[in-house]
Scaffold this active site. Structure first.
Site, PDB file in Angstrom:
ATOM      1  N   THR A   1       0.661  -0.724  -0.156  1.00  0.00           N
ATOM      2  CA  THR A   1       0.016   0.211  -0.284  1.00  0.00           C
ATOM      3  C   THR A   1       0.501   1.227  -0.130  1.00  0.00           C
ATOM      4  O   THR A   1      -0.420   2.358  -0.529  1.00  0.00           O
ATOM      5  CB  THR A   1      -0.915   0.098   1.175  1.00  0.00           C
TER       6      THR A   1
ATOM      7  N   TYR B   1      -9.886  -6.495  11.782  1.00  0.00           N
ATOM      8  CA  TYR B   1      -8.555  -5.290  11.966  1.00  0.00           C
ATOM      9  C   TYR B   1      -8.055  -4.605  12.907  1.00  0.00           C
ATOM     10  O   TYR B   1      -6.825  -4.681  13.858  1.00  0.00           O
ATOM     11  CB  TYR B   1      -8.628  -3.751  10.858  1.00  0.00           C
TER      12      TYR B   1
ATOM     13  N   LYS C   1      -4.744  -5.710  15.770  1.00  0.00           N
ATOM     14  CA  LYS C   1      -3.857  -4.723  16.203  1.00  0.00           C
ATOM     15  C   LYS C   1      -3.674  -5.136  17.909  1.00  0.00           C
ATOM     16  O   LYS C   1      -2.682  -4.798  18.597  1.00  0.00           O
ATOM     17  CB  LYS C   1      -4.201  -3.454  15.916  1.00  0.00           C
TER      18      LYS C   1
HETATM   19  N1  LIG Z   1      -4.087   6.192   8.914  1.00  0.00           N
HETATM   20  C1  LIG Z   1      -4.613   6.631  10.177  1.00  0.00           C
HETATM   21  O1  LIG Z   1      -5.592   7.147  10.541  1.00  0.00           O
HETATM   22  C2  LIG Z   1      -4.176   5.077  11.402  1.00  0.00           C
HETATM   23  C3  LIG Z   1      -4.776   5.474  12.346  1.00  0.00           C
HETATM   24  C4  LIG Z   1      -4.249   4.056  13.446  1.00  0.00           C
HETATM   25  C5  LIG Z   1      -3.525   3.141  12.603  1.00  0.00           C
HETATM   26  N2  LIG Z   1      -2.840   3.731  11.582  1.00  0.00           N
HETATM   27  C6  LIG Z   1      -1.202   2.636  11.948  1.00  0.00           C
HETATM   28  O2  LIG Z   1      -0.483   2.664  11.200  1.00  0.00           O
HETATM   29  C7  LIG Z   1       0.676   2.699  10.748  1.00  0.00           C
HETATM   30  C8  LIG Z   1       0.343   3.276   9.671  1.00  0.00           C
HETATM   31  O3  LIG Z   1      -0.378   3.487   8.870  1.00  0.00           O
HETATM   32  P1  LIG Z   1      -0.659   4.192   7.457  1.00  0.00           P
HETATM   33  O4  LIG Z   1      -1.898   5.034   7.083  1.00  0.00           O
HETATM   34  O5  LIG Z   1       0.595   4.641   7.162  1.00  0.00           O
HETATM   35  O6  LIG Z   1      -0.942   3.023   6.507  1.00  0.00           O
HETATM   36  P2  LIG Z   1      -0.120   2.624   5.077  1.00  0.00           P
HETATM   37  O7  LIG Z   1      -0.848   1.697   4.350  1.00  0.00           O
HETATM   38  O8  LIG Z   1      -0.087   3.951   4.153  1.00  0.00           O
HETATM   39  O9  LIG Z   1       1.360   2.770   5.443  1.00  0.00           O
HETATM   40  C9  LIG Z   1       1.465   0.925   5.870  1.00  0.00           C
HETATM   41  C10 LIG Z   1       2.968   0.365   5.079  1.00  0.00           C
HETATM   42  O10 LIG Z   1       3.355  -0.986   4.923  1.00  0.00           O
HETATM   43  C11 LIG Z   1       3.384  -1.530   4.577  1.00  0.00           C
HETATM   44  N3  LIG Z   1       3.200  -3.269   4.383  1.00  0.00           N
HETATM   45  C12 LIG Z   1       2.117  -3.377   4.981  1.00  0.00           C
HETATM   46  N4  LIG Z   1       1.912  -4.888   5.170  1.00  0.00           N
HETATM   47  C13 LIG Z   1       3.711  -5.346   4.603  1.00  0.00           C
HETATM   48  C14 LIG Z   1       4.595  -6.045   5.743  1.00  0.00           C
HETATM   49  N5  LIG Z   1       4.101  -6.944   5.841  1.00  0.00           N
HETATM   50  N6  LIG Z   1       6.367  -6.419   5.497  1.00  0.00           N
HETATM   51  C15 LIG Z   1       6.557  -4.731   4.550  1.00  0.00           C
HETATM   52  N7  LIG Z   1       5.972  -3.897   4.473  1.00  0.00           N
HETATM   53  C16 LIG Z   1       4.836  -3.919   5.438  1.00  0.00           C
HETATM   54  C17 LIG Z   1       2.921  -1.028   3.018  1.00  0.00           C
HETATM   55  O11 LIG Z   1       3.307  -1.304   1.764  1.00  0.00           O
HETATM   56  C18 LIG Z   1       2.733   0.522   3.556  1.00  0.00           C
HETATM   57  O12 LIG Z   1       3.729   1.327   2.523  1.00  0.00           O
HETATM   58  C19 LIG Z   1      -0.618   0.753  10.269  1.00  0.00           C
HETATM   59  O13 LIG Z   1      -0.256  -0.507  11.083  1.00  0.00           O
HETATM   60  C20 LIG Z   1      -2.173   1.406  10.687  1.00  0.00           C
HETATM   61  O14 LIG Z   1      -2.515   0.545  11.234  1.00  0.00           O
HETATM   62  C21 LIG Z   1      -3.243   4.197  10.893  1.00  0.00           C
END
Ligand SMILES: NC(=O)c1ccc[n+]([C@@H]2O[C@H](COP(=O)([O-])OP(=O)(O)OC[C@H]3O[C@@H](n4cnc5c(N)ncnc54)[C@H](O)[C@@H]3O)[C@@H](O)[C@H]2O)c1
Length: 323
Positions: free
Chosen positions: A35, A139, A143
């Site tokens: 992603t 989800y 977590k």
């Molecule tokens: N965006 C939000 O509002 C929000 C809120 C609460 C928690 N989070 C958590 O924060 C983190 C980052 O969120 P984000 O919005 O930047 O998401 P995002 O999808 O932009 O980033 C996640 C990244 O992790 C990489 N990735 C996923 N699985 C992987 C794996 N197995 N090995 C290597 N790379 C992997 C993806 O390619 C991506 O670059 C996530 O864990 C998400 O659950 C986000």
């Protein structure tokens, strides 16, 4: 210090990588680009394109590393109800792989991206870290399970870890912003409508027990969130065996319609809205208490303005569109 950022090509991870480099850290990024975006990884970071699932590359990426920041996850609530197995594998199974590889290499510091989704429907507001956990989606379940697994790893193997439970993250910083595909987050969706890339925004549910009937969420600027990560990283120094958990938000909620109004004001676009039914698993109100992070980490959110978050996200989108 050399650190590994898993998921450093994603929205939040890439901003944190940029901040770590600014602070003088040496940064490696491991990301499978499922992603994320290669061009979001700042120059100056060493990039490993692979999943944590790939043991050889994972081990290579951990060479010389003293601490890991783990953002890598699938994070769409709706998708997680359709393919929970993908979420359990990616968010829990792969985190287990990461912990094992860190243990083998004697790497004892971790900052983990957790989420407000672990709490589920709030029993009281604002939500502090003592609030019962009862996720309403696969989800959130994955977590919460990862948080518990990390807690056990800390007590058994002297890992020092911080789980940061973010509420809704928004805005852009250091030329990096949000571009999920498909996009599910409210502010980028509103901007896509404002910029003519999408027809109308669907508001899911107008019969929630809130003043205007739409859901209320707490928004945190991605730059403030990045600051919390740097402080959390510091907090893992010399405290092996401890798992700390902090909620991160601004303690102020905005309804979907309030966010729509703010986006109309910032973008000066009409932004068409259509109304749909509630989505399963969406709590009515999520507002964080971040008092503990402020007291213990010394975290001070400097950019709580919703308009500023929208403005920064808009600038990022415009820059992206103009190449
Ligand atoms: N965006 C939000 O509002 C929000 C809120 C609460 C928690 N989070 C958590 O924060 C983190 C980052 O969120 P984000 O919005 O930047 O998401 P995002 O999808 O932009 O980033 C996640 C990244 O992790 C990489 N990735 C996923 N699985 C992987 C794996 N197995 N090995 C290597 N790379 C992997 C993806 O390619 C991506 O670059 C996530 O864990 C998400 O659950 C986000």
């Amino acid at each position: 210090m050399r650190v590994l950022v898993v998921g450093g090509a994603g929205y939040i991870g890439s901003v944190v990588v940029a901040r770590l480099l600014q602070e003088g850290h040496e940064v490696a990024v491991l990301d499978d680009l499922s992603t994320g975006h290669r061009d979001a990884v700042p120059e100056g970071a060493e990039f490993f394109e692979a999943s944590i699932h790939h043991p050889k590359v994972l081990h290579r990426s951990l060479e010389g590393v003293e601490a890991v920041l783990h953002f890598g996850a699938r994070s769409q609530v709706g998708e997680s109800t359709r393919v929970p197995e993908v979420y359990w594998q990616n968010n829990l199974g792969d985190t287990l792989n990461l912990l094992a590889a860190m243990r083998e290499r004697g790497i004892g510091r971790l900052v983990f991206s957790s989420t407000a989704a672990v709490y589920g429907e709030p029993q009281r507001l604002p939500i502090d870290e003592q609030h019962p956990t009862s996720p309403t989606s696969p989800y959130g379940n994955t977590k919460l399970a990862a948080d518990l697994m990390i807690r056990d790893e800390c007590s058994a193997h002297q890992l020092a870890a911080v789980s940061l439970r973010y509420f809704n993250v928004a805005g852009a910083a250091l030329q990096r912003g949000e571009r999920h595909q498909p996009e599910t987050h409210l502010i980028p969706l509103l901007l896509e409508v404002a910029l003519g890339k999408r027809g109308a925004l669907t508001v899911y549910g107008t019969d929630y027990p809130t003043a205007d009937g739409t859901c209320i969420r707490d928004y945190i600027h991605v730059d403030d969130l990045a600051t919390a990560h740097l402080l959390a990283l510091d907090a893992t120094a010399g405290v092996g065996g401890r798992h700390l958990v902090y909620n991160l938000g601004n303690g102020r909620g905005f309804s979907v319609l309030e966010v729509v109004a703010a986006a109309r004001q910032v973008t000066e676009a009409p932004i068409e809205v259509v109304f749909g039914p509630r989505r399963p698993g969406d709590p009515a109100v999520l507002v964080a208490s971040s008092g503990l992070a402020q007291r213990e980490l010394g975290w001070v959110p400097l950019r709580p303005s919703l308009e500023e978050m929208i403005q920064d996200a808009l600038q990022f989108r415009r820059r992206l569109a103009s190449g």
